[in-house]
Design an enzyme around this catalytic site. Structure first.
Site, PDB file in Angstrom:
ATOM      1  N   ALA A  88       0.882  -1.095  -0.164  1.00  0.00           N
ATOM      2  CA  ALA A  88       0.004  -0.011   0.021  1.00  0.00           C
ATOM      3  C   ALA A  88       0.817   1.373  -0.045  1.00  0.00           C
ATOM      4  CB  ALA A  88      -0.937   0.007   1.213  1.00  0.00           C
TER       5      ALA A  88
ATOM      6  N   GLN B  77       4.112   3.782  -1.318  1.00  0.00           N
ATOM      7  CA  GLN B  77       4.486   4.467  -2.768  1.00  0.00           C
ATOM      8  C   GLN B  77       5.198   3.476  -3.660  1.00  0.00           C
ATOM      9  OE1 GLN B  77       3.697   7.343  -3.632  1.00  0.00           O
ATOM     10  NE2 GLN B  77       3.376   8.735  -1.554  1.00  0.00           N
TER      11      GLN B  77
ATOM     12  N   GLY C 260      14.188  -3.868  -0.855  1.00  0.00           N
ATOM     13  CA  GLY C 260      14.685  -2.386  -1.118  1.00  0.00           C
ATOM     14  C   GLY C 260      14.490  -1.700  -0.012  1.00  0.00           C
TER      15      GLY C 260
ATOM     16  N   THR D  58      15.515   0.475   3.100  1.00  0.00           N
ATOM     17  CA  THR D  58      16.786   0.869   3.547  1.00  0.00           C
ATOM     18  C   THR D  58      16.537   1.066   5.162  1.00  0.00           C
ATOM     19  OG1 THR D  58      16.050   3.192   3.138  1.00  0.00           O
ATOM     20  CG2 THR D  58      17.462   1.805   1.297  1.00  0.00           C
TER      21      THR D  58
ATOM     22  N   PHE E 289      17.797   0.623  -6.630  1.00  0.00           N
ATOM     23  CA  PHE E 289      17.433  -0.218  -7.870  1.00  0.00           C
ATOM     24  C   PHE E 289      17.328   0.534  -9.122  1.00  0.00           C
ATOM     25  CE2 PHE E 289      15.432  -3.066  -4.604  1.00  0.00           C
ATOM     26  CZ  PHE E 289      15.996  -4.291  -5.203  1.00  0.00           C
TER      27      PHE E 289
ATOM     28  N   HIS F 141      15.684  14.196  -0.389  1.00  0.00           N
ATOM     29  CA  HIS F 141      14.407  13.171  -0.670  1.00  0.00           C
ATOM     30  C   HIS F 141      13.279  14.032  -0.178  1.00  0.00           C
ATOM     31  CE1 HIS F 141      17.206  10.045  -0.821  1.00  0.00           C
ATOM     32  NE2 HIS F 141      16.488   9.491  -1.390  1.00  0.00           N
TER      33      HIS F 141
ATOM     34  N   LYS G  91      10.162  10.414   4.032  1.00  0.00           N
ATOM     35  CA  LYS G  91      11.404   9.305   4.357  1.00  0.00           C
ATOM     36  C   LYS G  91      11.702   9.387   5.892  1.00  0.00           C
ATOM     37  CE  LYS G  91      15.606   7.879   2.520  1.00  0.00           C
ATOM     38  NZ  LYS G  91      15.269   6.397   2.476  1.00  0.00           N
TER      39      LYS G  91
ATOM     40  N   GLY H 295      19.938   5.172   2.241  1.00  0.00           N
ATOM     41  CA  GLY H 295      20.760   4.179   2.235  1.00  0.00           C
ATOM     42  C   GLY H 295      21.751   4.327   1.085  1.00  0.00           C
TER      43      GLY H 295
END
Ligand SMILES: NC(=O)C1=CN([C@@H]2O[C@H](COP(=O)(O)OP(=O)(O)OC[C@H]3O[C@@H](n4cnc5c(N)ncnc54)[C@H](OP(=O)(O)O)[C@@H]3O)[C@@H](O)[C@H]2O)C=CC1
Ligand SMILES: O=C(O)C1=N[C@H](C(=O)O)C[C@H](O)C1
Length: 269
Positions: A11, A13, A102, A104, A131, A158, A162, A168
């Site tokens: 659910a 992003q 993925g 971090t 990625f 960012h 976040k 990361g």
């Protein structure tokens, strides 16, 4: 036979983007969708692609047990939060499901322990802080620049939703530059910070990271090298989370052929 994929954080992003990408891939199928909210909603509806007949659940254990019954080996993709991540990865491996992580913010010691666990179970696992291919190219260019410059700092920018700082990716970039064995950023004066944190956070290799969090940003990183009479800036900008999807799909395909934990997208390109 399609690769059965469980999307954890479906659910969020990134999770919604993963559901969309996996569903569109001809050799994969979303068979499980896990999150803490939106329970029983259809994961495809949440991702904006219409119903795919996969309801969101908050029970990873039951989902793993169900996927373990599939004829083809399954993959768990996790884009969530570092809290509980260690246990989720161990659980998936215990069920013979290959994790592609993925998320971090997992401490290096826990990644090390997971590597030992995956190794003992002879099960593939991929953990990658970024990625996006452009970021990997930036990191590789940093290694070349590091041969010639003795000073370098990282600025990462960012969105303000976040959870972890620094990113990361910034930590991995600093670690890569540090792994050259060179000594960077020998101070030339006695510095004092008039505002705490003004000079950023210092990583073990003495490379400083400056983190910005603002609405309107997505994910960006600049690595600035400084030398006599010149500076050299390498910058990567992610403007859409779709940027990560070719890397995520590649990892899903590659993890099935691995027997241990691999850290970093660059290792599977
Ligand atoms: N490797 C890469 O290329 C990239 C990595 N990331 C990383 O991915 C992670 C997620 O980012 P993003 O999608 O933006 O974050 P979001 O907050 O948008 O999504 C995370 C989702 O995971 C859910 N979640 C949190 N904890 C659990 C749990 N224990 N079990 C199941 N679901 C859980 C959250 O629920 P709730 O809202 O209730 O907390 C939320 O729905 C971050 O760590 C980020 O750094 C992001 C982009 C690229
Ligand atoms: O939270 C994000 O958005 C991102 N997180 C990853 C990180 O911490 O490096 C990857 C990318 O920067 C986007």
């Amino acid at each position: 036979m399609a690769i059965p994929v469980v999307v954890v954080g479906c659910a969020g992003q990134m999770g919604r983007e993963v559901v969309k990408a996996v569903h569109a891939a001809p050799d994969m199928a979303v068979v499980g969708a896990v999150d803490r909210s939106h329970i029983d909603e259809d994961a495809g509806e949440l991702a904006g692609i219409g119903p795919i007949d996969v309801p969101v659940t908050d029970n990873l254990e039951i989902t793993c047990a169900m996927v373990a019954q599939e004829r083809a080996p399954g993959v768990m993709v996790d884009f969530t939060h570092p809290r509980g991540l260690y246990d989720r990865v161990r659980s998936a491996i215990a069920y013979g499901i290959r994790p592609v992580v993925g998320t971090t913010g997992l401490p290096p010691e826990q990644i090390e322990e997971l590597a030992e666990f995956a190794d003992k179970a002879s099960t593939g696992c991929i953990v990658a802080p970024n990625f996006a291919i452009g970021m990997i190219l930036l990191q590789q260019a940093c290694l070349r620049a590091a041969e010639y410059f003795d000073h370098v700092e990282i600025i990462e920018l960012h969105h303000n939703r976040k959870a972890d700082a620094p990113s990361g990716t910034a930590l991995a970039t600093a670690q890569m530059i540090g792994s050259t064995g060179k000594t960077f950023n020998v101070p030339e004066v006695d510095e004092s910070e008039l505002v705490a944190g003004a000079r950023g956070g210092v990583t073990p290799g003495d490379i400083r990271i400056h983190s910005l969090r603002l609405p309107g940003l997505l994910a960006h990183q600049a690595v600035v090298f400084g030398g006599l009479g010149q500076s050299y800036t390498l910058r990567h900008d992610t403007t859409d989370r779709a940027a990560y999807m070719p890397g995520v799909l590649l990892a899903i395909r590659k993890v099935l052929g691995l027997k241990s934990l691999v850290y970093g997208l660059e290792k599977i390109l």
